[in-house]
Design a protein around this motif. Structure first.
Motif, PDB file in Angstrom:
ATOM      1  N   UNK A 229      -0.810   2.316   0.686  1.00 48.85           N
ATOM      2  CA  UNK A 229       0.015   1.416  -0.112  1.00 48.85           C
ATOM      3  C   UNK A 229       1.089   0.722   0.697  1.00 48.85           C
ATOM      4  N   UNK A 230       0.811   0.466   1.971  1.00 46.64           N
ATOM      5  CA  UNK A 230       1.794  -0.166   2.845  1.00 46.64           C
ATOM      6  C   UNK A 230       1.277  -1.515   3.327  1.00 46.64           C
ATOM      7  N   UNK A 231       2.213  -2.377   3.671  1.00 45.11           N
ATOM      8  CA  UNK A 231       1.869  -3.690   4.200  1.00 45.11           C
ATOM      9  C   UNK A 231       2.324  -3.787   5.648  1.00 45.11           C
ATOM     10  N   UNK A 232       1.623  -4.614   6.401  1.00 45.14           N
ATOM     11  CA  UNK A 232       1.960  -4.783   7.815  1.00 45.14           C
ATOM     12  C   UNK A 232       3.315  -5.459   7.959  1.00 45.14           C
ATOM     13  N   UNK A 233       4.142  -5.002   8.894  1.00 42.81           N
ATOM     14  CA  UNK A 233       5.442  -5.644   9.127  1.00 42.81           C
ATOM     15  C   UNK A 233       5.252  -7.009   9.771  1.00 42.81           C
TER      16      UNK A 233
END
Length: 200
Positions: A180-184
């Motif tokens: 559930x994470x997005x790329x910085x």
């Protein structure tokens, strides 16, 4: 021996009427012939048009069948891969360790591959090169800095700009999606400068 009556022996009104009828009949026949030819030409055009439609439909049908077969093959391969994945029982934590950066130990969103085979985040590796560059400049006042792999250290000297490891990048994106994470955002570089300037 009897002879056919000549036109000179017939009344001129009868001759004129007979000739007029022949002319009318000839004109009617010409008109009918033109009409028939026009109908035939129209039917020929319609036939060619329908034939082209049938050919296009047949071609579209073949393309659809080929695409359906390809989709079935893809689904079959995905099912097999899913079954193989279930057999291996690879956990998400294990995958996260595989895609972890060797410097920050976070997900390596934009993996930079060195010739030694080690991968690091672009930002982390750039900071490592920047620190090496500044230390060499401050201590030795030399610009010909030697860059090394953060893992290999002196075992492998970096002599060219790192390359993006797209396989690891795709795997990292999938792990991030499962977490559930997005790329910085990508590292900030000066306008008109490359990512690895001034190191390479």
């Amino acid at each position: 021996m009897s002879t056919a009556p000549s036109l000179s022996n017939q009344p001129w009104e009868a001759v004129a009427q007979e000739l007029g009828m022949e002319v009318v009949e000839s004109r009617l026949m010409c008109k009918e012939e033109k009409r028939v030819r026009s109908i035939l030409a129209t039917q020929k055009k319609l036939y060619k048009s329908e034939k082209r439609k049938c050919e296009r439909a047949e071609s579209a049908k073949k393309d659809a069948e080929a695409e359906a077969a390809q989709l079935r093959a893809t689904m079959h391969n995905m099912e097999q891969a899913h079954e193989e994945l279930k057999k291996t029982h690879v956990s998400l934590d294990t995958l996260e360790e595989i895609v972890a950066c060797g410097i920050c130990w976070d997900i390596c969103w934009r993996p930079a591959l060195l010739r030694c085979g080690h991968c690091f985040c672009e930002g982390c590796l750039r900071n490592h090169f920047q620190t090496t560059y500044e230390r060499a400049f401050m201590e030795y006042s030399v610009l010909d800095t030697v860059y090394t792999c953060p893992t290999c250290r002196q075992a492998h000297i970096v002599t060219r700009a790192p390359e993006t490891c797209f396989i690891l990048k795709g795997l990292a994106e999938k792990v991030g999606l499962l977490r559930g994470r997005e790329a910085p955002p990508p590292p900030v570089v000066e306008e008109g400068r490359g990512l690895w300037w001034p190191f390479f």
